[in-house]
Design an enzyme around this catalytic site. Structure first.
Site, PDB file in Angstrom:
ATOM      1  N   LYS A 180       0.977  -1.204   0.092  1.00 40.42           N
ATOM      2  CA  LYS A 180      -0.034   0.186   0.176  1.00 40.42           C
ATOM      3  C   LYS A 180       0.845   1.304  -0.014  1.00 40.42           C
ATOM      4  O   LYS A 180       0.707   2.152  -0.758  1.00 40.42           O
ATOM      5  CB  LYS A 180      -0.963   0.065   1.081  1.00 40.42           C
ATOM      6  N   ARG A 200      -9.584   0.888   8.611  1.00 44.87           N
ATOM      7  CA  ARG A 200      -9.294  -0.428   8.996  1.00 44.87           C
ATOM      8  C   ARG A 200     -10.271  -1.423   9.760  1.00 44.87           C
ATOM      9  O   ARG A 200     -10.071  -2.479   9.854  1.00 44.87           O
ATOM     10  CB  ARG A 200      -8.071  -0.640   9.494  1.00 44.87           C
ATOM     11  N   ARG A 222      11.408  -5.460   5.249  1.00 43.38           N
ATOM     12  CA  ARG A 222      11.205  -3.787   4.971  1.00 43.38           C
ATOM     13  C   ARG A 222      12.041  -2.945   5.577  1.00 43.38           C
ATOM     14  O   ARG A 222      12.429  -3.211   6.685  1.00 43.38           O
ATOM     15  CB  ARG A 222       9.853  -3.653   5.339  1.00 43.38           C
ATOM     16  N   ARG A 239      11.199  -0.966  11.190  1.00 41.63           N
ATOM     17  CA  ARG A 239      10.058  -0.764  12.018  1.00 41.63           C
ATOM     18  C   ARG A 239      10.216  -1.662  13.321  1.00 41.63           C
ATOM     19  O   ARG A 239      10.442  -2.707  13.046  1.00 41.63           O
ATOM     20  CB  ARG A 239       8.854  -0.501  11.565  1.00 41.63           C
ATOM     21  N   ARG A 250      -0.814  -8.970  13.639  1.00 37.94           N
ATOM     22  CA  ARG A 250      -1.342  -7.997  12.439  1.00 37.94           C
ATOM     23  C   ARG A 250      -1.922  -8.477  11.310  1.00 37.94           C
ATOM     24  O   ARG A 250      -3.086  -7.855  10.988  1.00 37.94           O
ATOM     25  CB  ARG A 250       0.154  -7.099  11.780  1.00 37.94           C
TER      26      ARG A 250
HETATM   27  P1  ADP Z   1       1.193  -1.484   7.560  1.00 42.76           P
HETATM   28  O1  ADP Z   1       1.629  -0.614   6.513  1.00 42.76           O
HETATM   29  O2  ADP Z   1       2.176  -2.644   7.693  1.00 42.76           O
HETATM   30  O3  ADP Z   1       0.097  -2.245   7.013  1.00 42.76           O
HETATM   31  P2  ADP Z   1       0.724   0.731   9.256  1.00 42.76           P
HETATM   32  O4  ADP Z   1       1.784   1.457   9.080  1.00 42.76           O
HETATM   33  O5  ADP Z   1      -0.557   1.144   8.254  1.00 42.76           O
HETATM   34  O6  ADP Z   1       1.229  -0.758   8.807  1.00 42.76           O
HETATM   35  O7  ADP Z   1       0.295   0.528  10.628  1.00 42.76           O
HETATM   36  C1  ADP Z   1       1.001   0.279  11.522  1.00 42.76           C
HETATM   37  C2  ADP Z   1       0.276   0.240  12.971  1.00 42.76           C
HETATM   38  O8  ADP Z   1      -0.341   1.417  13.192  1.00 42.76           O
HETATM   39  C3  ADP Z   1      -1.063  -0.711  12.831  1.00 42.76           C
HETATM   40  O9  ADP Z   1      -0.556  -2.101  13.140  1.00 42.76           O
HETATM   41  C4  ADP Z   1      -1.829  -0.212  13.952  1.00 42.76           C
HETATM   42  O10 ADP Z   1      -1.389  -0.419  15.044  1.00 42.76           O
HETATM   43  C5  ADP Z   1      -1.847   1.050  13.764  1.00 42.76           C
HETATM   44  N1  ADP Z   1      -2.659   1.830  12.648  1.00 42.76           N
HETATM   45  C6  ADP Z   1      -2.461   2.518  11.490  1.00 42.76           C
HETATM   46  N2  ADP Z   1      -3.687   2.841  10.968  1.00 42.76           N
HETATM   47  C7  ADP Z   1      -4.497   2.359  11.838  1.00 42.76           C
HETATM   48  C8  ADP Z   1      -6.111   2.403  11.603  1.00 42.76           C
HETATM   49  N3  ADP Z   1      -6.543   2.867  10.467  1.00 42.76           N
HETATM   50  N4  ADP Z   1      -6.938   1.836  12.754  1.00 42.76           N
HETATM   51  C9  ADP Z   1      -6.099   1.302  13.711  1.00 42.76           C
HETATM   52  N5  ADP Z   1      -4.759   1.215  13.788  1.00 42.76           N
HETATM   53  C10 ADP Z   1      -3.911   1.739  12.914  1.00 42.76           C
HETATM   54  P1  ADP Z   2       2.066  -1.661   3.274  1.00 41.83           P
HETATM   55  O1  ADP Z   2       2.000  -0.288   3.304  1.00 41.83           O
HETATM   56  O2  ADP Z   2       1.049  -2.457   2.523  1.00 41.83           O
HETATM   57  O3  ADP Z   2       2.512  -2.385   4.485  1.00 41.83           O
HETATM   58  P2  ADP Z   2       4.716  -1.659   1.764  1.00 41.83           P
HETATM   59  O4  ADP Z   2       4.707  -0.719   0.647  1.00 41.83           O
HETATM   60  O5  ADP Z   2       5.501  -0.751   2.853  1.00 41.83           O
HETATM   61  O6  ADP Z   2       3.305  -2.474   2.257  1.00 41.83           O
HETATM   62  O7  ADP Z   2       5.852  -2.787   1.243  1.00 41.83           O
HETATM   63  C1  ADP Z   2       5.852  -3.997   2.313  1.00 41.83           C
HETATM   64  C2  ADP Z   2       7.559  -4.375   1.846  1.00 41.83           C
HETATM   65  O8  ADP Z   2       7.394  -5.085   0.658  1.00 41.83           O
HETATM   66  C3  ADP Z   2       8.494  -3.231   1.595  1.00 41.83           C
HETATM   67  O9  ADP Z   2       9.652  -3.682   1.954  1.00 41.83           O
HETATM   68  C4  ADP Z   2       8.534  -3.143   0.038  1.00 41.83           C
HETATM   69  O10 ADP Z   2       9.418  -2.733  -0.620  1.00 41.83           O
HETATM   70  C5  ADP Z   2       8.007  -4.471  -0.468  1.00 41.83           C
HETATM   71  N1  ADP Z   2       7.088  -4.501  -1.814  1.00 41.83           N
HETATM   72  C6  ADP Z   2       6.130  -3.654  -1.980  1.00 41.83           C
HETATM   73  N2  ADP Z   2       5.486  -3.852  -3.114  1.00 41.83           N
HETATM   74  C7  ADP Z   2       6.373  -4.976  -3.774  1.00 41.83           C
HETATM   75  C8  ADP Z   2       6.254  -5.933  -4.596  1.00 41.83           C
HETATM   76  N3  ADP Z   2       5.194  -5.572  -5.763  1.00 41.83           N
HETATM   77  N4  ADP Z   2       6.864  -7.037  -4.859  1.00 41.83           N
HETATM   78  C9  ADP Z   2       7.785  -7.106  -3.786  1.00 41.83           C
HETATM   79  N5  ADP Z   2       7.821  -6.456  -2.825  1.00 41.83           N
HETATM   80  C10 ADP Z   2       7.231  -5.353  -2.695  1.00 41.83           C
END
Ligand code: ADP
Ligand code: ADP
Ligand code: ZN
Length: 225
Positions: A16, A91, A127, A160, A171
């Site tokens: 995302k 979410r 990541r 992270r 998660r």
């Molecule tokens: P990821 O990119 O791996 O999905 P995020 O950076 O979006 O993780 O979120 C990290 C953490 O922040 C989540 O595990 C949760 O604890 C909190 N968080 C982020 N967005 C939300 C949301 N919309 N509702 C509840 N918790 C959230």
């Molecule tokens: P999210 O915001 O959904 O948690 P991220 O964009 O941070 O996801 O991506 C999670 C990890 O996967 C990062 O280390 C990123 O570089 C890697 N990644 C993202 N898109 C791809 C893809 N299409 N193929 C392989 N790795 C990816």
């Protein structure tokens, strides 16, 4: 100009943030990541950060009222007037309902980036993020040119605290229990475009742009892909 609200759904690690950064630039919309907003509050030592910390560290969702207050403050700002791109929000169904009430009839465009659970741990554990500019890397799939250094700004990369194999299990459970039901929620409204998130990032981006253009939203903003 009509207002565009674009929502990216997907499991943790689905890509995302990677796609949101590119789409925000292509669409000229601000990229609003609730995860990034919480991390900025943690780093800044705010009381919101203090209240969110234990949930984030354990991989649980932060309670809806904390998320909603923070998000609605952000989207009330001037730069969000003609629309915004949401990454990591909503979410929960309660968050989606609160957003729906606020949008007063405007139907968001929703893209679901799909990646199987079996790929998620490797995505998350590998990541690395830039401390300075937030750029996202992966040790294997998108390695920085120089280890530990951001390609974009030369900032230091970090891992992270919640990007561990142990926390990712919680998660993913939270995702399946509370977030995945949003696919049905939005399918019953404006619809959801499914995009295969296992493809190369460039192809995922192209698929997102194609679904935005297909929906008619891209035309008002002009997608510069
Ligand atoms: P990821 O990119 O791996 O999905 P995020 O950076 O979006 O993780 O979120 C990290 C953490 O922040 C989540 O595990 C949760 O604890 C909190 N968080 C982020 N967005 C939300 C949301 N919309 N509702 C509840 N918790 C959230
Ligand atoms: P999210 O915001 O959904 O948690 P991220 O964009 O941070 O996801 O991506 C999670 C990890 O996967 C990062 O280390 C990123 O570089 C890697 N990644 C993202 N898109 C791809 C893809 N299409 N193929 C392989 N790795 C990816
Ligand atoms: Zn950087």
């Amino acid at each position: 100009m009509s207002k565009t609200v674009l929502i990216l759904l997907g499991a943790p690690g689905a890509g995302k943030g990677t796609q949101a950064a590119r789409l925000a630039q292509a669409l000229g919309l601000p990229h609003i990541s609730t995860g990034d907003l919480f991390r900025a509050n943690l780093a800044g030592g705010t009381s919101l950060g203090d209240r969110a910390r234990s949930f984030m560290d354990q991989g649980e969702l932060v309670p809806d009222e904390l998320v909603l207050e923070m998000l609605f403050d952000r989207v009330a700002q001037e730069d969000c007037q003609s629309g915004y791109l949401l990454d990591g929000f909503p979410r929960t169904i309660a968050q989606a309902e609160a957003l729906e009430a606020r949008l007063e009839g405007l139907v968001p465009m929703v893209i679901d980036i799909q990646v199987p659970d079996s790929d998620i741990e490797q995505r998350i554990v590998g990541r690395r993020m830039c401390k300075e500019c937030g750029a996202i890397f992966h040790l294997t799939f998108n390695a920085p040119a120089q280890e530990g250094v951001c390609n974009a700004c030369s900032g230091a990369l970090y891992q992270r605290k919640d990007d561990t194999a142990e926390v990712v299990r919680t998660r993913l459970e939270e995702y399946h229990q509370k977030t995945a039901p949003l696919i049905a929620f939005y399918s019953e409204r404006g619809g959801v475009s499914a995009v295969d998130g296992r493809q190369q990032p460039d192809l995922v981006f192209e698929a997102c742009v194609a679904s935005i253009q297909g929906s008619g939203h891209g035309s008002s903003h002009g997608v510069n892909s």
